[in-house]
Design a protein around this motif. Structure first.
Motif, PDB file in Angstrom:
ATOM      1  N   SER A  28       2.257   1.763  -3.453  1.00 53.79           N
ATOM      2  CA  SER A  28       1.185   2.180  -4.358  1.00 53.79           C
ATOM      3  C   SER A  28       0.852   3.656  -4.156  1.00 53.79           C
ATOM      4  N   LEU A  29       0.796   4.079  -2.915  1.00 48.56           N
ATOM      5  CA  LEU A  29       0.522   5.475  -2.603  1.00 48.56           C
ATOM      6  C   LEU A  29       1.628   6.378  -3.152  1.00 48.56           C
ATOM      7  N   VAL A  34      -4.904   4.092  -5.921  1.00 55.87           N
ATOM      8  CA  VAL A  34      -4.029   3.414  -4.955  1.00 55.87           C
ATOM      9  C   VAL A  34      -4.491   1.974  -4.761  1.00 55.87           C
ATOM     10  N   ASP A  89      -7.824   7.613  -4.313  1.00 56.66           N
ATOM     11  CA  ASP A  89      -7.893   6.406  -3.486  1.00 56.66           C
ATOM     12  C   ASP A  89      -8.144   5.152  -4.325  1.00 56.66           C
ATOM     13  N   ARG A 104       0.830  -1.211   0.000  1.00 55.81           N
ATOM     14  CA  ARG A 104       0.000   0.000   0.000  1.00 55.81           C
ATOM     15  C   ARG A 104       0.865   1.263   0.000  1.00 55.81           C
TER      16      ARG A 104
END
Length: 82
Positions: A26-27, A51, A48, A23
């Motif tokens: 990805s962010l 992501v 969001d 995560r």
């Protein structure tokens, strides 16, 4: 290049990447591509969602990679299809 995104596969990462690792990467990717560190309220949903989608794609990628010289843990045997 996103220099703060670390390699998530062995041997660079001694253990399997956690959901938190995936995560975070990805962010960082979405932040770099979008140019926004924190999106405005009207962009929050699409930010969001991106992501989430990149995290899912990253999990599939890591699950499918075969690194030579490393053994993947044996998967549980699946029951025979009837």
């Amino acid at each position: 290049m996103c220099r703060s995104i670390k390699t998530l596969r062995p041997p660079a990462l001694p253990e399997e990447a956690t959901e938190e690792d995936i995560r975070a990467a990805s962010l960082q990717y979405v932040r770099k591509v979008s140019g926004f560190h924190h999106p405005a309220a009207h962009n929050r949903e699409v930010f969001d969602r991106a992501v989430d989608e990149i995290a899912a794609a990253t999990e599939r990628l890591l699950d499918g990679l075969e690194v030579r010289g490393l053994r993947k843990p044996a998967r549980e045997p699946q029951p025979d299809a009837v």
